[in-house]
Every structure is written in structure tokens, then in C-alpha cells.
Design a protein around this motif. Sequence first.
Motif, mmCIF file in Angstrom:
data_model
loop_
_atom_site.group_PDB
_atom_site.id
_atom_site.type_symbol
_atom_site.label_atom_id
_atom_site.label_comp_id
_atom_site.label_asym_id
_atom_site.label_seq_id
_atom_site.Cartn_x
_atom_site.Cartn_y
_atom_site.Cartn_z
ATOM 1 N N ARG A 78 0.686 -1.298 0.099
ATOM 2 C CA ARG A 78 -0.028 0.136 0.170
ATOM 3 C C ARG A 78 1.070 1.168 -0.265
ATOM 4 N NH1 ARG A 78 -3.651 1.985 -1.827
ATOM 5 N NH2 ARG A 78 -4.352 3.013 0.181
ATOM 6 N N ALA A 79 2.045 1.207 0.715
ATOM 7 C CA ALA A 79 2.859 2.474 0.722
ATOM 8 C C ALA A 79 3.407 2.747 -0.494
ATOM 9 C CB ALA A 79 3.919 2.203 1.916
ATOM 10 N N PHE A 80 3.604 1.793 -1.516
ATOM 11 C CA PHE A 80 4.210 1.941 -2.916
ATOM 12 C C PHE A 80 3.128 2.295 -3.791
ATOM 13 C CE2 PHE A 80 7.755 0.679 -0.396
ATOM 14 C CZ PHE A 80 9.004 1.395 -0.640
ATOM 15 N N MET A 81 1.947 1.979 -3.830
ATOM 16 C CA MET A 81 0.893 1.831 -4.504
ATOM 17 C C MET A 81 0.693 3.097 -5.140
ATOM 18 S SD MET A 81 -2.109 -0.850 -3.439
ATOM 19 C CE MET A 81 -3.110 -0.365 -4.757
ATOM 20 N N GLN A 82 0.818 4.239 -4.270
ATOM 21 C CA GLN A 82 0.592 5.771 -4.481
ATOM 22 C C GLN A 82 -0.770 5.980 -5.143
ATOM 23 O OE1 GLN A 82 4.414 6.584 -6.686
ATOM 24 N NE2 GLN A 82 5.441 6.555 -4.952
ATOM 25 N N ASN A 83 -1.788 5.430 -4.809
ATOM 26 C CA ASN A 83 -3.138 5.874 -5.189
ATOM 27 C C ASN A 83 -4.254 5.383 -4.115
ATOM 28 O OD1 ASN A 83 -3.541 2.959 -5.611
ATOM 29 N ND2 ASN A 83 -2.930 2.891 -7.766
ATOM 30 N N ASN A 84 -5.325 5.975 -4.431
ATOM 31 C CA ASN A 84 -6.465 5.531 -3.527
ATOM 32 C C ASN A 84 -6.194 5.702 -1.918
ATOM 33 O OD1 ASN A 84 -7.889 4.662 -6.113
ATOM 34 N ND2 ASN A 84 -7.042 2.670 -6.008
ATOM 35 N N TYR A 85 -5.711 6.737 -1.818
ATOM 36 C CA TYR A 85 -5.328 7.045 -0.558
ATOM 37 C C TYR A 85 -6.050 8.178 0.145
ATOM 38 C CZ TYR A 85 -2.718 10.665 -2.794
ATOM 39 O OH TYR A 85 -2.108 11.618 -3.635
ATOM 40 N N TYR A 86 -6.861 8.829 -0.820
ATOM 41 C CA TYR A 86 -7.652 10.120 -0.170
ATOM 42 C C TYR A 86 -8.931 10.034 -0.762
ATOM 43 C CZ TYR A 86 -8.340 15.073 0.846
ATOM 44 O OH TYR A 86 -8.840 16.367 1.369
ATOM 45 N N VAL A 87 -9.770 10.412 0.023
ATOM 46 C CA VAL A 87 -11.282 10.837 -0.515
ATOM 47 C C VAL A 87 -11.443 12.498 -0.456
ATOM 48 C CG1 VAL A 87 -13.745 10.055 -0.291
ATOM 49 C CG2 VAL A 87 -11.982 8.611 0.278
ATOM 50 N N ALA A 88 -11.484 12.945 -1.534
ATOM 51 C CA ALA A 88 -11.621 14.550 -1.420
ATOM 52 C C ALA A 88 -12.836 14.834 -0.949
ATOM 53 C CB ALA A 88 -11.385 15.078 -2.785
ATOM 54 N N GLU A 89 -13.870 14.200 -1.300
ATOM 55 C CA GLU A 89 -15.222 14.744 -0.743
ATOM 56 C C GLU A 89 -15.482 14.697 0.703
ATOM 57 O OE1 GLU A 89 -19.876 13.678 -2.043
ATOM 58 O OE2 GLU A 89 -18.203 12.172 -2.375
ATOM 59 N N TYR A 90 -14.894 13.872 1.474
ATOM 60 C CA TYR A 90 -15.040 13.437 2.949
ATOM 61 C C TYR A 90 -13.675 13.977 3.696
ATOM 62 C CZ TYR A 90 -19.353 11.690 1.020
ATOM 63 O OH TYR A 90 -20.531 11.502 0.490
ATOM 64 N N HIS A 91 -12.493 14.215 2.899
ATOM 65 C CA HIS A 91 -11.324 14.375 3.339
ATOM 66 C C HIS A 91 -10.982 13.213 4.311
ATOM 67 C CE1 HIS A 91 -13.088 18.382 3.096
ATOM 68 N NE2 HIS A 91 -12.075 18.953 2.481
ATOM 69 N N TYR A 92 -11.189 12.091 3.903
ATOM 70 C CA TYR A 92 -10.538 10.911 4.559
ATOM 71 C C TYR A 92 -9.189 10.512 3.893
ATOM 72 C CZ TYR A 92 -15.445 9.441 5.733
ATOM 73 O OH TYR A 92 -16.702 9.339 6.076
ATOM 74 N N LEU A 93 -8.251 10.495 4.736
ATOM 75 C CA LEU A 93 -6.776 10.334 4.299
ATOM 76 C C LEU A 93 -6.346 9.245 5.093
ATOM 77 C CD1 LEU A 93 -3.897 11.215 2.969
ATOM 78 C CD2 LEU A 93 -3.441 12.856 4.811
ATOM 79 N N THR A 94 -5.618 7.983 4.387
ATOM 80 C CA THR A 94 -5.193 6.931 5.357
ATOM 81 C C THR A 94 -3.950 7.468 6.162
ATOM 82 O OG1 THR A 94 -4.322 4.717 4.902
ATOM 83 C CG2 THR A 94 -4.182 6.248 3.105
ATOM 84 N N PRO A 95 -3.906 6.893 7.165
ATOM 85 C CA PRO A 95 -2.628 6.919 7.983
ATOM 86 C C PRO A 95 -1.077 6.577 7.392
ATOM 87 C CG PRO A 95 -4.030 5.003 8.929
ATOM 88 C CD PRO A 95 -4.638 5.850 7.917
ATOM 89 N N PHE A 96 -1.572 5.695 6.231
ATOM 90 C CA PHE A 96 -0.261 5.197 5.538
ATOM 91 C C PHE A 96 0.373 6.362 4.857
ATOM 92 C CE2 PHE A 96 -1.441 0.604 5.750
ATOM 93 C CZ PHE A 96 -0.877 0.219 6.707
ATOM 94 N N TYR A 97 -0.242 7.279 4.384
ATOM 95 C CA TYR A 97 0.020 8.305 3.512
ATOM 96 C C TYR A 97 0.059 9.595 4.436
ATOM 97 C CZ TYR A 97 -0.248 5.520 -0.580
ATOM 98 O OH TYR A 97 0.010 4.396 -1.508
ATOM 99 N N SER A 98 0.110 9.869 5.531
ATOM 100 C CA SER A 98 0.045 10.942 6.610
ATOM 101 C C SER A 98 1.290 11.048 7.222
ATOM 102 C CB SER A 98 -1.327 10.929 7.298
ATOM 103 O OG SER A 98 -0.982 12.066 8.248
ATOM 104 N N PRO A 99 1.960 12.452 6.943
ATOM 105 C CA PRO A 99 1.548 13.452 6.359
ATOM 106 C C PRO A 99 2.020 13.231 4.871
ATOM 107 C CG PRO A 99 3.268 14.015 7.540
ATOM 108 C CD PRO A 99 3.018 12.533 8.053
ATOM 109 N N CYS A 100 1.015 13.563 3.865
ATOM 110 C CA CYS A 100 1.159 13.635 2.422
ATOM 111 C C CYS A 100 2.281 14.611 1.934
ATOM 112 C CB CYS A 100 0.191 13.348 1.668
ATOM 113 S SG CYS A 100 0.235 12.422 0.181
ATOM 114 N N ILE A 101 3.597 14.520 1.988
ATOM 115 C CA ILE A 101 4.561 15.585 1.697
ATOM 116 C C ILE A 101 5.179 15.198 0.300
ATOM 117 C CG2 ILE A 101 4.707 16.273 3.968
ATOM 118 C CD1 ILE A 101 7.346 14.762 4.057
ATOM 119 N N SER A 102 4.682 14.407 -0.244
ATOM 120 C CA SER A 102 5.405 14.288 -1.949
ATOM 121 C C SER A 102 4.762 15.120 -2.754
ATOM 122 C CB SER A 102 5.090 12.872 -2.032
ATOM 123 O OG SER A 102 5.801 12.548 -3.572
#
Length: 273
Positions: A52-76
Motif C-alpha cells: 500500500r505504501a508504494f501503490m501511490q493511489n487511492n489514499y484520499y477521499v476528497a469529498e469527505y477528506h479521508y486520508l489513510t494513515p499510511f500516507y500521512s503526512p502526504c508531503i510528496s
Amino acid sequence: MSAPTADRKATGVFSPGRAQIAQRTLRTDNWLKAPIVTDLGFAAFIIYATVRAFMQNNYYVAEYHYLTPFYSPCISKGCVPEASHFWPQILPDVWWLPYAALSLPFLLLFRLTCYYYRGAYYRTVWQSPTACAVAEPHAKYTGETRFPLILQNTHRYFFYIAALISVINTYDAIIAFRSPSGFGFGLGNVILVVNVILLWTYTISCHSCRHVAGGRLKHFSKHPVRYWMWTQISKLNTRHKLYAWITLGTLMLTDFYVMLVASGTISDLRFIG
């Protein structure tokens, strides 16, 4: 394990003062079950988290601001701008670098040096020893006094960083209560909040946190507040192993749910907004 031979160093379990037993163990119970189950649990999390860490997709739901902890903080620089919030996008967007590469190594080291996890993988991976009354395959034992195991003593410092990352995860869970219509509340919010509460429980129940609260106090009566904190943390500390395993599960569950919603596989179950 075979009996000690003449060319084997007479140290560890083969020292002259130890019982000279040719068998690896005289136990008749299923002593291999616990280490095998532990290894399978570790392997499941490591494989899932790495993929999941290297998939680099499907990590954020913009409509509800859901961010998975595996991509937080997202600084790329490859992060969706909304997922970064106010964090600067400083990491290059390359396939071999996770979007949360700044935090993931510290979280890994915090767990890797955790007192419970040490005991778990010492037994299951290094077999030192695999179980009580089972001879280990190592002739020497130096403890955590030499490289690389001496680095385990840095656990207390990784605790501070892990606590800071838990603050960031808390922020992510709070931000997720925003929806297109204002305040919103859905199943994703429940999962994010429960996950962050359990992460805090695991972090606070850490032995290092217990030591910070009251480990060096000589007179508890002179520090009633710190003594109270030490007492409460000590109660949590008795279940540190349980929280360690539960949070591995909730981290995967949280990420999996966010991935399903972000990919459009399922829709978030909304209660408000």
C-alpha cells in the motif's frame, strides 16, 4: 538440535554449567504454535503495508477528506494538493519513494524497538529462544550491548516522534468531519476516530511514556500529578501487547476502507452530511 560437538564454542546453552541434553527440548506441548502465529501476523502486516505504501493511489477521499494513515503526512510532490493540507510537498514524485516517507521510517523504528515487539521477533524470527525450555540455535548471547541491537536503546526518542505523528493523525481525523454541506459524519469517520484513539492508547501505554511520566521520581508524594499519570499509564502498560496487535489491525482496516471508498469500489455510509 544436535548435541554440542568439540569444535562448538562452549558458550550459551552449550556451556559446561548447562544440562547436556541432545534434544532441542523435552516439551510435549505444541510450543511452535505461538511463534508461527506471531510470524504470520507480522508477515501479513508487513506485506500489506509495503504494498500500500508504494501503490501511490487511492489514499484520499476528497469529498469527505479521508486520508489513510499510511500516507500521512502526504508531503510528496505527487500528493493530491488537498491531501497535503498545509504540509509542504518536498519529496520527489518517484515510484520507489512512499508519499509519507518522512514519517513511515520513524513509525517503523518506534515499533521495531518497542519492548513488546522486541520480545516477539527475538523469539519468532531470531529464535532467541523460540520458546521457554527450548534451546536456541545461537551459541553466544550478548544481549543489546553490541551493534546492531544496541540501537534498541533509542526507543525512547522514537516515542517522542511517534507521539507527534499521532497528533498529525488526530488532525486528519478531525478534518475528516468536513463534508460538501459542512459538518459531515459517516462510517469512515468512525473508523478514523477509533483508529486514532487506539494509536494513542498504544503510544501512551509504551514503557518509555511510563518512564517519562514517573520513572525517575524518588518521592511520589512530592509529585502527585506525575504519580497519578504514572499510575494510569502503568494500568495501560499491562495491556501494551494487546494494543500493539490491535493497532496493526486497525491501521490495515482504516487504510483498506479509505482505499475502497477512494477507488469507487464502495460508497461511504453517511449518517450526516
